[in-house]
Design an enzyme around this catalytic site. Sequence first.
Site, PDB file in Angstrom:
ATOM      1  N   LYS A 246      28.497  39.074  53.403  1.00 44.13           N
ATOM      2  CA  LYS A 246      28.751  38.184  54.546  1.00 44.13           C
ATOM      3  C   LYS A 246      29.037  39.011  55.800  1.00 44.13           C
ATOM      4  O   LYS A 246      28.562  38.695  56.893  1.00 44.13           O
ATOM      5  CB  LYS A 246      29.930  37.251  54.231  1.00 44.13           C
ATOM      6  CG  LYS A 246      29.554  36.170  53.214  1.00 44.13           C
ATOM      7  CD  LYS A 246      30.751  35.410  52.650  1.00 44.13           C
ATOM      8  CE  LYS A 246      30.279  34.459  51.541  1.00 44.13           C
ATOM      9  NZ  LYS A 246      31.370  33.794  50.833  1.00 44.13           N
TER      10      LYS A 246
ATOM     11  N   GLN B 281      37.714  33.795  50.453  1.00 42.67           N
ATOM     12  CA  GLN B 281      36.781  33.836  49.322  1.00 42.67           C
ATOM     13  C   GLN B 281      37.444  33.241  48.074  1.00 42.67           C
ATOM     14  O   GLN B 281      38.546  33.614  47.700  1.00 42.67           O
ATOM     15  CB  GLN B 281      36.359  35.296  49.063  1.00 42.67           C
ATOM     16  CG  GLN B 281      35.336  35.474  47.964  1.00 42.67           C
ATOM     17  CD  GLN B 281      33.971  34.870  48.297  1.00 42.67           C
ATOM     18  OE1 GLN B 281      33.545  34.844  49.447  1.00 42.67           O
ATOM     19  NE2 GLN B 281      33.298  34.352  47.291  1.00 42.67           N
TER      20      GLN B 281
ATOM     21  N   ASP C 273      33.671  27.208  56.306  1.00 46.57           N
ATOM     22  CA  ASP C 273      33.183  26.908  54.951  1.00 46.57           C
ATOM     23  C   ASP C 273      33.016  25.397  54.740  1.00 46.57           C
ATOM     24  O   ASP C 273      32.357  24.964  53.805  1.00 46.57           O
ATOM     25  CB  ASP C 273      34.206  27.419  53.919  1.00 46.57           C
ATOM     26  CG  ASP C 273      33.645  28.531  53.056  1.00 46.57           C
ATOM     27  OD1 ASP C 273      32.413  28.725  53.069  1.00 46.57           O
ATOM     28  OD2 ASP C 273      34.443  29.173  52.356  1.00 46.57           O
TER      29      ASP C 273
END
Length: 288
Positions: free
Chosen positions: A53, A97, A120
């Site tokens: 990422k 994460q 997200d």
Amino acid sequence: MSAEIINGRELADELRERMKEDVEQLSEQGIVPNLTVIIVGEDPASLSYVRGKKRASHKIGIHSDLIELPETTSHQELLHLIQQLNSNDEVHGILVQLPLPAHINEDEVIETISPDKDVDGFHPISIGRMMAQKDTFLPCTPLGILTMLDEKNIDIEGKHAVVLGRSRIVGKPIGQMLLNRNATVTYCHSRTKDLADVLRQADILIVAIGKPAFITGEHVKKGAVVIDVGINRLEDGTLTGDVDFESASEQAAYITPVPKGVGPMTITMLLQNTIKAAKLKNQVTTRS
Ligand code: NDP
């Protein structure tokens, strides 16, 4: 007849080129989109995802910081860090994460991220806005799927979309997003009866269960669109999806491969959401 392959890698590269220009325009106005990624612990797969990422962000000019915290980080320490990032004006997007170590309450962590920085799209406010069809950060994998369908000009309205899998990050939101686009949606999961019969009714079949080659040509209606979200690592190290590509592509009109399918689109949508967050913060109204 063999299906047309929707190459997510190529599409992602095209989109990232467009985003790079967008980021350049923003930086001319003194705005550098900033994504901060937090990882707790040293799970090799998660570390490789977050490094990917960061690399992808840098390639298109997004500033990305990766905060690597030890496994022993406490729940409170993590919440405190997120609160600091929430109030840091330079940070536009925050991503934690998942999964987190068992001693940390994942829901509370997600709910601590400011909805304005929730790139997200997992915050309950983002989910509620999605359901109410308000502008919001949409979760990256489902958004990547919709983008693939749109870029291929595949009609969604009035189509029967069958979603296999009902996770919070893929199955549930992609079903809702297809419903928002006027598809007729059926959700299937591990308790669904007569599963094969339901799957065979799909004009658009989205598969996200994490079982290699679970779907074969027998489950696919002639001319269907098959989106394979699964990522499964076989014993020999190769990656494979949830769909048996060979047999399904004999039936389908369109199909996504694994790798080079949905995966590269997911990260691309994270970049898109980060640019969107930077624009919202600075009240810039251009595309993405
Ligand atoms: P989860 O493991 O959270 O959920 C799996 C879902 O599949 C559940 O709803 C479960 O049903 C259902 N399921 C499992 N077995 C069966 C079965 N035999 N018959 C019917 N339904 C079944 O999945 P995720 O959504 O997190 O991930 C799914 C796959 O997608 C994984 O391979 C993952 O690696 C991949 N993935 C890929 C991404 C990408 O970017 N390409 C992003 C995210 C995930 P129930 O709810 O009843 O238990």
